[in-house]
Motif scaffolding. Structure first.
Motif, PDB file in Angstrom:
ATOM      1  N   ALA A  90     -17.946  95.967  82.357  1.00  0.00           N
ATOM      2  CA  ALA A  90     -17.207  95.319  83.447  1.00  0.00           C
ATOM      3  C   ALA A  90     -18.058  94.217  84.063  1.00  0.00           C
ATOM      4  CB  ALA A  90     -16.810  96.342  84.516  1.00  0.00           C
ATOM      5  N   GLY A  91     -17.369  93.167  84.546  1.00  0.00           N
ATOM      6  CA  GLY A  91     -18.055  92.072  85.204  1.00  0.00           C
ATOM      7  C   GLY A  91     -17.860  90.757  84.459  1.00  0.00           C
ATOM      8  N   CYS A  92     -18.333  89.680  85.065  1.00  0.00           N
ATOM      9  CA  CYS A  92     -18.158  88.341  84.509  1.00  0.00           C
ATOM     10  C   CYS A  92     -19.286  88.004  83.525  1.00  0.00           C
ATOM     11  CB  CYS A  92     -18.128  87.307  85.631  1.00  0.00           C
ATOM     12  SG  CYS A  92     -17.835  85.616  85.055  1.00  0.00           S
ATOM     13  N   ILE A  93     -18.919  87.423  82.397  1.00  0.00           N
ATOM     14  CA  ILE A  93     -19.871  86.943  81.399  1.00  0.00           C
ATOM     15  C   ILE A  93     -19.826  85.426  81.402  1.00  0.00           C
ATOM     16  CG2 ILE A  93     -20.474  86.877  78.950  1.00  0.00           C
ATOM     17  CD1 ILE A  93     -20.882  89.612  80.161  1.00  0.00           C
ATOM     18  N   ARG A  94     -20.923  84.792  81.791  1.00  0.00           N
ATOM     19  CA  ARG A  94     -20.995  83.332  81.797  1.00  0.00           C
ATOM     20  C   ARG A  94     -21.920  82.892  80.665  1.00  0.00           C
ATOM     21  NH1 ARG A  94     -22.603  80.769  87.259  1.00  0.00           N
ATOM     22  NH2 ARG A  94     -24.479  82.044  86.908  1.00  0.00           N
ATOM     23  N   MET A  95     -21.347  82.227  79.665  1.00  0.00           N
ATOM     24  CA  MET A  95     -22.174  81.823  78.534  1.00  0.00           C
ATOM     25  C   MET A  95     -21.713  80.485  77.974  1.00  0.00           C
ATOM     26  SD  MET A  95     -21.173  84.288  75.328  1.00  0.00           S
ATOM     27  CE  MET A  95     -22.281  83.329  74.265  1.00  0.00           C
ATOM     28  N   LEU A  96     -22.613  79.873  77.195  1.00  0.00           N
ATOM     29  CA  LEU A  96     -22.401  78.561  76.598  1.00  0.00           C
ATOM     30  C   LEU A  96     -22.846  78.593  75.144  1.00  0.00           C
ATOM     31  CD1 LEU A  96     -24.118  76.631  79.494  1.00  0.00           C
ATOM     32  CD2 LEU A  96     -21.753  76.210  78.869  1.00  0.00           C
ATOM     33  N   SER A  97     -22.260  77.685  74.365  1.00  0.00           N
ATOM     34  CA  SER A  97     -22.739  77.504  72.995  1.00  0.00           C
ATOM     35  C   SER A  97     -22.241  76.163  72.485  1.00  0.00           C
ATOM     36  CB  SER A  97     -22.231  78.626  72.073  1.00  0.00           C
ATOM     37  OG  SER A  97     -20.896  78.391  71.685  1.00  0.00           O
ATOM     38  N   PRO A  98     -22.859  75.641  71.422  1.00  0.00           N
ATOM     39  CA  PRO A  98     -22.255  74.493  70.745  1.00  0.00           C
ATOM     40  C   PRO A  98     -20.876  74.877  70.225  1.00  0.00           C
ATOM     41  CG  PRO A  98     -24.518  74.842  70.024  1.00  0.00           C
ATOM     42  CD  PRO A  98     -24.139  76.036  70.819  1.00  0.00           C
ATOM     43  N   GLY A  99     -20.029  73.877  70.040  1.00  0.00           N
ATOM     44  CA  GLY A  99     -18.653  74.161  69.657  1.00  0.00           C
ATOM     45  C   GLY A  99     -18.515  74.871  68.332  1.00  0.00           C
ATOM     46  N   SER A 100     -19.375  74.555  67.370  1.00  0.00           N
ATOM     47  CA  SER A 100     -19.227  75.129  66.041  1.00  0.00           C
ATOM     48  C   SER A 100     -19.311  76.648  66.064  1.00  0.00           C
ATOM     49  CB  SER A 100     -20.300  74.572  65.113  1.00  0.00           C
ATOM     50  OG  SER A 100     -20.251  75.212  63.866  1.00  0.00           O
ATOM     51  N   VAL A 101     -20.409  77.178  66.562  1.00  0.00           N
ATOM     52  CA  VAL A 101     -20.547  78.631  66.604  1.00  0.00           C
ATOM     53  C   VAL A 101     -19.561  79.226  67.605  1.00  0.00           C
ATOM     54  CG1 VAL A 101     -22.397  78.651  68.338  1.00  0.00           C
ATOM     55  CG2 VAL A 101     -22.213  80.523  66.691  1.00  0.00           C
ATOM     56  N   GLY A 102     -19.182  78.434  68.620  1.00  0.00           N
ATOM     57  CA  GLY A 102     -18.189  78.905  69.574  1.00  0.00           C
ATOM     58  C   GLY A 102     -16.847  79.180  68.928  1.00  0.00           C
ATOM     59  N   LEU A 103     -16.468  78.343  67.953  1.00  0.00           N
ATOM     60  CA  LEU A 103     -15.205  78.558  67.252  1.00  0.00           C
ATOM     61  C   LEU A 103     -15.207  79.892  66.525  1.00  0.00           C
ATOM     62  CD1 LEU A 103     -14.580  74.999  65.773  1.00  0.00           C
ATOM     63  CD2 LEU A 103     -13.308  76.108  67.619  1.00  0.00           C
ATOM     64  N   ARG A 104     -16.369  80.311  66.081  1.00  0.00           N
ATOM     65  CA  ARG A 104     -16.462  81.612  65.394  1.00  0.00           C
ATOM     66  C   ARG A 104     -16.523  82.774  66.389  1.00  0.00           C
ATOM     67  NH1 ARG A 104     -17.632  83.399  60.357  1.00  0.00           N
ATOM     68  NH2 ARG A 104     -18.613  85.440  60.156  1.00  0.00           N
ATOM     69  N   LEU A 105     -17.262  82.575  67.469  1.00  0.00           N
ATOM     70  CA  LEU A 105     -17.516  83.688  68.389  1.00  0.00           C
ATOM     71  C   LEU A 105     -16.394  83.935  69.387  1.00  0.00           C
ATOM     72  CD1 LEU A 105     -21.291  83.387  69.337  1.00  0.00           C
ATOM     73  CD2 LEU A 105     -20.188  85.081  67.865  1.00  0.00           C
ATOM     74  N   TYR A 106     -15.756  82.864  69.855  1.00  0.00           N
ATOM     75  CA  TYR A 106     -14.803  83.016  70.958  1.00  0.00           C
ATOM     76  C   TYR A 106     -13.704  84.049  70.646  1.00  0.00           C
ATOM     77  CZ  TYR A 106     -11.818  81.687  74.892  1.00  0.00           C
ATOM     78  OH  TYR A 106     -11.061  81.705  76.029  1.00  0.00           O
ATOM     79  N   PRO A 107     -13.075  84.021  69.460  1.00  0.00           N
ATOM     80  CA  PRO A 107     -12.070  85.064  69.169  1.00  0.00           C
ATOM     81  C   PRO A 107     -12.667  86.470  69.173  1.00  0.00           C
ATOM     82  CG  PRO A 107     -11.861  83.221  67.644  1.00  0.00           C
ATOM     83  CD  PRO A 107     -13.152  83.024  68.383  1.00  0.00           C
ATOM     84  N   GLN A 108     -13.913  86.593  68.716  1.00  0.00           N
ATOM     85  CA  GLN A 108     -14.572  87.904  68.697  1.00  0.00           C
ATOM     86  C   GLN A 108     -14.776  88.431  70.117  1.00  0.00           C
ATOM     87  OE1 GLN A 108     -15.698  89.684  66.025  1.00  0.00           O
ATOM     88  NE2 GLN A 108     -15.292  88.242  64.369  1.00  0.00           N
ATOM     89  N   LEU A 109     -15.168  87.524  71.017  1.00  0.00           N
ATOM     90  CA  LEU A 109     -15.424  87.948  72.391  1.00  0.00           C
ATOM     91  C   LEU A 109     -14.122  88.196  73.150  1.00  0.00           C
ATOM     92  CD1 LEU A 109     -18.514  85.750  73.287  1.00  0.00           C
ATOM     93  CD2 LEU A 109     -18.421  88.085  72.393  1.00  0.00           C
ATOM     94  N   LEU A 110     -13.057  87.493  72.791  1.00  0.00           N
ATOM     95  CA  LEU A 110     -11.750  87.803  73.381  1.00  0.00           C
ATOM     96  C   LEU A 110     -11.300  89.197  72.951  1.00  0.00           C
ATOM     97  CD1 LEU A 110      -9.766  84.449  73.032  1.00  0.00           C
ATOM     98  CD2 LEU A 110     -10.800  85.432  75.107  1.00  0.00           C
ATOM     99  N   ALA A 111     -11.573  89.548  71.705  1.00  0.00           N
ATOM    100  CA  ALA A 111     -11.248  90.897  71.239  1.00  0.00           C
ATOM    101  C   ALA A 111     -12.047  91.947  72.008  1.00  0.00           C
ATOM    102  CB  ALA A 111     -11.515  91.015  69.741  1.00  0.00           C
ATOM    103  N   LEU A 112     -13.313  91.608  72.322  1.00  0.00           N
ATOM    104  CA  LEU A 112     -14.137  92.512  73.128  1.00  0.00           C
ATOM    105  C   LEU A 112     -13.540  92.671  74.523  1.00  0.00           C
ATOM    106  CD1 LEU A 112     -16.840  94.133  73.151  1.00  0.00           C
ATOM    107  CD2 LEU A 112     -17.897  92.106  74.146  1.00  0.00           C
TER     108      LEU A 112
END
Length: 294
Positions: A90-112
């Protein structure tokens, strides 16, 4: 400043309305309860109880103190919970990444986040230089970078790598040096960094990206390959970004003779201890990136 121990004794007495039972509830002696009430009255210089032995009633000042005291004691109790509670889900996750790896990670973290609905994801794409500054300025707690951080206050760990690819319009089968000069470069925030790494290892003529005519620029990773697909130039991107393009038949990704893989670094501020929820996210990030298929 009111002594909170005396205040707690007073509020308990006002609620129970009996000295002996209040002493039992607080594991005190009856004389100890009386002393706390007396000290509180002396500190406030006002009478809190109208004593009618063996009973008592609250004075008007006592009534006000009871209602405000209850609110204060509840706030102190909640403060203790807020300070000591550190859930992993629980709680807010504030993170950054370059767009390339973000395209791979963002769906994974939404699933989380679907798995743990009390997690709130604040995920932003940014170039490496902006990411490092954001960590330093406390605008984010966690980041991925595709270049090793330069600032001493940034803690980093190499956790994965991704290939850099030369991307041209689909019709280009052999990207010679002259072909690249004729096409021109589609730039982006990390374009020079990526081009320097890949092209210098594969083209003896390469000195810097300024050798190419700049035919466009975009800071939107999802749109960057659109001009390439229309024949307007070439670019250099990590494999994750290339694999995410919606019209792959209109571009060609070239694996050059001397492949270059860039490290991905997990970064945080050296002097900050990450809450438990960030370790949950880090575990998911590593799981996603260890599966190397784009």
């Amino acid at each position: 400043m009111i002594n909170t121990l005396w205040l707690r004794t007073f509020c308990t007495l006002a609620e129970i309305k009996h000295f002996t039972r209040t002493a039992e509830a607080l594991h005190m002696t009856q004389s100890g309860v009386s002393q706390h009430i007396q000290k509180l009255e002396e500190q406030l210089e006002t009478q809190l109880l109208q004593r009618e032995r063996p009973k008592f009633t609250l004075t008007e000042a006592g009534q006000r103190l009871y209602h405000e005291g209850q609110r204060i004691l509840t706030s102190l109790s909640n403060l203790n919970y807020l300070v000591t509670d550190d859930p992993s889900d629980a709680g807010c996750i504030r993170m950054l990444s370059p767009g390339s790896v973000g395209l791979r990670l963002y769906p994974q973290l939404l699933a989380l986040q679907q798995q743990y609905p009390k997690l709130h994801l604040d995920y932003r794409f940014a170039p490496n230089s902006a990411i490092e500054q954001a960590l330093t300025d406390a605008h984010a707690e966690l980041a991925l970078m595709s270049a090793k951080p330069r600032l001493a206050e940034i803690h980093y760990e190499a956790i994965a790598s991704e290939a850099l690819l030369l991307v041209t319009p689909a019709a280009i089968t052999t990207p010679t040096w002259q072909t690249l000069l004729d096409l021109g470069f589609i730039d982006h925030p990390d374009g020079q960094h990526y081009a320097d790494a890949l092209l210098s290892a594969n083209y003896p003529e390469f000195q810097h990206s300024a050798q190419f005519r700049k035919n466009g620029f975009s800071n939107q990773i999802a749109l960057l390959l659109q001009p390439v697909s229309m024949g307007l130039g070439f670019t250099v991107l990590p494999a994750y970004a290339v694999s995410a393009f919606s019209e792959p038949c209109r571009i060609r990704a070239h694996h050059l003779a001397n492949p270059i893989e860039q490290q991905l670094y997990l970064c945080s501020h050296q002097q900050k201890v990450l809450p438990n929820r960030y370790h949950t996210v880090i575990t998911r990030i590593k799981q996603a990136l260890y599966d190397t298929s784009p």
